[in-house]
Design a protein around this motif. Structure first.
Motif, PDB file in Angstrom:
ATOM      1  N   PRO A   1       0.799  -1.227   0.000  1.00 30.95           N
ATOM      2  CA  PRO A   1       0.000   0.000   0.000  1.00 30.95           C
ATOM      3  C   PRO A   1       0.838   1.288   0.000  1.00 30.95           C
ATOM      4  N   ASP A   2       2.159   1.163  -0.070  1.00 32.53           N
ATOM      5  CA  ASP A   2       2.971   2.378  -0.214  1.00 32.53           C
ATOM      6  C   ASP A   2       3.088   2.701  -1.696  1.00 32.53           C
ATOM      7  N   HIS A   3       4.242   3.266  -2.086  1.00 32.32           N
ATOM      8  CA  HIS A   3       4.385   3.692  -3.477  1.00 32.32           C
ATOM      9  C   HIS A   3       4.387   2.493  -4.438  1.00 32.32           C
ATOM     10  N   TYR A   4       3.685   2.616  -5.540  1.00 32.17           N
ATOM     11  CA  TYR A   4       3.691   1.571  -6.572  1.00 32.17           C
ATOM     12  C   TYR A   4       3.621   2.237  -7.931  1.00 32.17           C
ATOM     13  N   GLU A   5       4.026   1.480  -8.965  1.00 28.40           N
ATOM     14  CA  GLU A   5       3.960   2.018 -10.322  1.00 28.40           C
ATOM     15  C   GLU A   5       2.711   1.507 -11.023  1.00 28.40           C
ATOM     16  N   THR A   6       2.235   2.276 -11.981  1.00 24.75           N
ATOM     17  CA  THR A   6       1.083   1.836 -12.781  1.00 24.75           C
ATOM     18  C   THR A   6       1.493   1.789 -14.256  1.00 24.75           C
ATOM     19  N   GLY A   7       0.560   1.414 -15.109  1.00 22.97           N
ATOM     20  CA  GLY A   7       0.836   1.374 -16.544  1.00 22.97           C
ATOM     21  C   GLY A   7       1.521   0.087 -16.987  1.00 22.97           C
ATOM     22  N   LYS A   8       1.568  -0.932 -16.110  1.00 21.07           N
ATOM     23  CA  LYS A   8       2.203  -2.207 -16.481  1.00 21.07           C
ATOM     24  C   LYS A   8       1.239  -3.029 -17.340  1.00 21.07           C
ATOM     25  N   PRO A   9       1.693  -3.499 -18.499  1.00 21.45           N
ATOM     26  CA  PRO A   9       0.811  -4.339 -19.329  1.00 21.45           C
ATOM     27  C   PRO A   9       0.457  -5.637 -18.614  1.00 21.45           C
ATOM     28  N   VAL A  10      -0.792  -6.054 -18.771  1.00 20.41           N
ATOM     29  CA  VAL A  10      -1.290  -7.264 -18.104  1.00 20.41           C
ATOM     30  C   VAL A  10      -1.505  -8.369 -19.135  1.00 20.41           C
ATOM     31  N   THR A  11      -1.070  -9.589 -18.779  1.00 19.70           N
ATOM     32  CA  THR A  11      -1.339 -10.742 -19.638  1.00 19.70           C
ATOM     33  C   THR A  11      -2.331 -11.662 -18.935  1.00 19.70           C
ATOM     34  N   LEU A  12      -3.435 -11.973 -19.616  1.00 18.67           N
ATOM     35  CA  LEU A  12      -4.431 -12.895 -19.080  1.00 18.67           C
ATOM     36  C   LEU A  12      -4.428 -14.148 -19.943  1.00 18.67           C
TER      37      LEU A  12
ATOM     38  N   LEU B   1     -13.296 -12.864 -12.856  1.00 13.45           N
ATOM     39  CA  LEU B   1     -12.170 -11.952 -12.710  1.00 13.45           C
ATOM     40  C   LEU B   1     -12.724 -10.533 -12.616  1.00 13.45           C
ATOM     41  N   PHE B   2     -12.693  -9.967 -11.417  1.00 19.04           N
ATOM     42  CA  PHE B   2     -13.147  -8.593 -11.239  1.00 19.04           C
ATOM     43  C   PHE B   2     -11.932  -7.678 -11.239  1.00 19.04           C
ATOM     44  N   HIS B   3     -12.002  -6.626 -12.038  1.00 22.01           N
ATOM     45  CA  HIS B   3     -10.879  -5.682 -12.099  1.00 22.01           C
ATOM     46  C   HIS B   3     -11.060  -4.608 -11.033  1.00 22.01           C
ATOM     47  N   ALA B   4      -9.934  -4.175 -10.456  1.00 22.08           N
ATOM     48  CA  ALA B   4      -9.983  -3.070  -9.495  1.00 22.08           C
ATOM     49  C   ALA B   4      -9.288  -1.875 -10.153  1.00 22.08           C
ATOM     50  N   GLY B   5      -7.949  -1.884 -10.152  1.00 23.52           N
ATOM     51  CA  GLY B   5      -7.222  -0.780 -10.781  1.00 23.52           C
ATOM     52  C   GLY B   5      -6.641  -1.207 -12.113  1.00 23.52           C
ATOM     53  N   THR B   6      -7.469  -1.191 -13.164  1.00 24.54           N
ATOM     54  CA  THR B   6      -6.942  -1.438 -14.512  1.00 24.54           C
ATOM     55  C   THR B   6      -7.515  -0.386 -15.445  1.00 24.54           C
ATOM     56  N   ALA B   7      -6.839  -0.220 -16.584  1.00 23.21           N
ATOM     57  CA  ALA B   7      -7.387   0.628 -17.636  1.00 23.21           C
ATOM     58  C   ALA B   7      -7.200  -0.118 -18.944  1.00 23.21           C
TER      59      ALA B   7
ATOM     60  N   ALA C   1      -9.709 -20.282  -6.794  1.00 21.23           N
ATOM     61  CA  ALA C   1      -9.317 -18.864  -6.953  1.00 21.23           C
ATOM     62  C   ALA C   1      -7.802 -18.770  -7.173  1.00 21.23           C
ATOM     63  N   TYR C   2      -7.031 -19.546  -6.410  1.00 20.67           N
ATOM     64  CA  TYR C   2      -5.564 -19.489  -6.581  1.00 20.67           C
ATOM     65  C   TYR C   2      -5.122 -20.072  -7.927  1.00 20.67           C
ATOM     66  N   ARG C   3      -5.851 -21.063  -8.435  1.00 19.54           N
ATOM     67  CA  ARG C   3      -5.514 -21.578  -9.776  1.00 19.54           C
ATOM     68  C   ARG C   3      -5.717 -20.472 -10.806  1.00 19.54           C
ATOM     69  N   ALA C   4      -6.762 -19.690 -10.620  1.00 25.40           N
ATOM     70  CA  ALA C   4      -7.040 -18.600 -11.565  1.00 25.40           C
ATOM     71  C   ALA C   4      -5.999 -17.491 -11.440  1.00 25.40           C
ATOM     72  N   VAL C   5      -5.558 -17.224 -10.206  1.00 29.58           N
ATOM     73  CA  VAL C   5      -4.558 -16.169  -9.981  1.00 29.58           C
ATOM     74  C   VAL C   5      -3.295 -16.444 -10.801  1.00 29.58           C
ATOM     75  N   GLU C   6      -2.952 -17.727 -10.912  1.00 30.43           N
ATOM     76  CA  GLU C   6      -1.724 -18.083 -11.650  1.00 30.43           C
ATOM     77  C   GLU C   6      -1.824 -17.789 -13.140  1.00 30.43           C
ATOM     78  N   LYS C   7      -3.015 -17.539 -13.597  1.00 30.55           N
ATOM     79  CA  LYS C   7      -3.201 -17.302 -15.037  1.00 30.55           C
ATOM     80  C   LYS C   7      -3.165 -15.808 -15.385  1.00 30.55           C
ATOM     81  N   ILE C   8      -2.780 -15.003 -14.391  1.00 28.11           N
ATOM     82  CA  ILE C   8      -2.748 -13.549 -14.596  1.00 28.11           C
ATOM     83  C   ILE C   8      -1.333 -13.071 -14.319  1.00 28.11           C
ATOM     84  N   SER C   9      -0.760 -12.275 -15.195  1.00 22.34           N
ATOM     85  CA  SER C   9       0.586 -11.791 -14.863  1.00 22.34           C
ATOM     86  C   SER C   9       0.809 -10.347 -15.303  1.00 22.34           C
ATOM     87  N   PHE C  10       1.548  -9.639 -14.465  1.00 22.37           N
ATOM     88  CA  PHE C  10       2.078  -8.311 -14.809  1.00 22.37           C
ATOM     89  C   PHE C  10       3.270  -8.067 -13.904  1.00 22.37           C
TER      90      PHE C  10
END
Ligand code: AMP
Ligand code: GLY
Length: 426
Positions: free
Chosen positions: A344-355, A367-373, A403-412
């Motif tokens: 929850p401290d400083h983080y970068e955005t704009g990282k491409p996501v692979t699903l 898959l519910f998105h929170a902070g994506t564009a 849920a954890y099996r699905a998490v493994e299918k998402i990367s950035f």
């Protein structure tokens, strides 16, 4: 009918998903939405309006035949969006500005609970550093003490002081450095409650109410509830901690007197009521009220609702909530939040996501998105919490594994998540 959902997190994505399942719904607008809601297609579309631009939102609702508006987060409620829409004759789910004080003013909510005999931690209120410091210095003050800014601080205005030094430092930050501005003008100092936390959610028309399944959030960033507080790193429901016996106490000692108390005080409470609980030996105490659904809890309690979400929302506005079905699936749900590195401290955005393509094929997985564009045909990260990956299962264990099996299918780049969501309940 057309529905407008206000907000941009995974909670609002889950609401869009649920609203789109409703047969009577023609279009679901979400303002401003996120990359996930942008990609939903079908009935759902994003509207580029901020959640706090109340006049623009009202104009949009009028111009686009929106029959029902649902408020996701607390800020528009505190600004009086429900009052504004109602004055214009538009139906909206949520409490008025006055009723939303249950969340927007800890001072109001503590005094309200005190007036109505609702179980909560004992407390004192301070308006300046000197009197607060005096209290902290008293020989009879037992630690930990919980120190809270009274106003809205996006979940960050709470200090658990383990000793006098930490308490004094919190008082300095609130009154002298004013790190939460006016939200820290009044400070509540309360006793530390022992026990385990859970969240109960009701939908109410002011008198009748219906309960979602009880859930448990995971607020700390690290496994084993370590590290900094976050907006919530995962949740599951139903939480076995909230047994039928505990739920009955919550209804009789908390929900019913809260709704009656608000009616009696002339601030009828409507919409979602979120009761944050500490449960100690099957005795529930209110830690906080929120005037909205929880995030990430919404991402588990909504997929477990079997009945039509929008029909229930409409009934809550029309005062006929006890006339509509409100049934739950006999399943469990878990959601795992994937956050940006550094959150929850400083983080970068704009990282491409692979699903991975396999994700879409996973049954009972959302898959519910929170902070994506979604920019130039590329999904990128756009916030601290990026995804909330929900799975249903016939048991809690099954939903967590899935849920954890699905998490493994998402990367950035920099993606991080807790590996122990729901573990406490197994
Ligand atoms: P709040 O914003 O009031 O929900 O507080 C944030 C978190 O601080 C809660 O979820 C609890 O984990 C913790 N907390 C708040 N008040 C107390 C209390 N009186 N005793 C123990 N923990 C508390
Ligand atoms: N789950 C914590 C919140 O929504 O405030």
């Amino acid at each position: 009918m057309n529905v407008l959902i206000i907000g941009s997190g995974a909670r609002e994505h889950a609401m869009c998903w649920s609203a789109a399942l409703s047969e009577g719904v023609r279009r679901v607008f979400v303002a401003p939405g996120n990359g996930g809601t942008a990609l939903m297609g079908g009935k759902v579309s994003n509207v580029p309006l901020k959640a706090t631009s109340l006049d623009d939102l009202l104009r949009f609702a009028v111009d686009n035949d929106v029959e029902l508006t649902v408020v996701g987060s607390e800020s528009p409620l505190e600004l009086g969006i429900v009052d504004l829409f109602r004055r214009a004759g538009k139906k909206i789910v949520g409490p008025t500005q006055s009723a939303a004080r249950l969340e927007s003013s800890k001072l109001f909510s503590k005094e309200f609970m005190h007036r109505h005999g609702i179980p909560t931690a004992g407390y004192s209120v301070f308006r300046d550093a000197q009197s607060a410091s005096c209290h902290i210095g008293l020989a009879e003050t037992r630690y930990p003490q919980v120190i809270k800014a009274s106003g809205l601080c996006a979940g960050k205005g709470v200090y658990i002081a383990l000793d006098k030094e930490q308490a004094l430092s919190a008082i300095r930050e609130l009154f002298e450095e004013r790190i939460f501005g006016d939200a820290g003008n009044e400070v509540v100092i309360e006793e530390f409650l022992q026990g385990e936390e859970a969240s109960v959610f009701a939908l109410t028309d002011g008198t009748a109410y219906r309960l979602f399944l009880p859930a448990q959030d995971h607020k700390r960033i690290g496994d084993g509830d370590t590290g900094k507080n976050t907006g919530g790193m995962g949740a599951y429901a139903p939480a076995p901690l909230v047994t039928a016996e505990v739920m009955q106490k919550v209804e009789e000692r908390i929900i019913q007197p809260t709704l009656k108390g608000m009616r009696d005080e002339g601030a009828v409470y409507t919409g979602f009521l979120y009761v944050g609980l500490m449960i100690d030996n099957a005795e529930p105490f209110v830690v906080e009220y929120n005037a909205r659904m929880g995030d990430p809890e919404c991402q588990v309690v909504l997929p477990l609702l079997k009945s039509d979400f929008v029909q229930a929302l409409m009934a809550s506005v029309d005062g006929s909530l006890d006339e509509v079905p409100f049934e739950m699936h006999r399943k469990s749900a878990a959601t795992v939040v994937i956050a940006s590195g550094g959150y929850p401290d400083h983080y970068e955005t704009g990282k491409p996501v692979t699903l991975s393509d396999e994700l879409a094929a996973m049954e009972d997985c959302m898959l519910f998105h929170a902070g994506t564009a979604y920019e130039e045909r590329q999904l990128v990260t756009a916030g601290g919490r990026v995804f909330s990956v929900t799975a249903l299962g016939s048991t809690l264990r099954e939903s967590i594994d899935s849920a954890y099996r699905a998490v493994e299918k998402i990367s950035f780049e920099g993606a991080c998540y807790r590996t122990d969501i729901g573990a406490k309940a197994l």
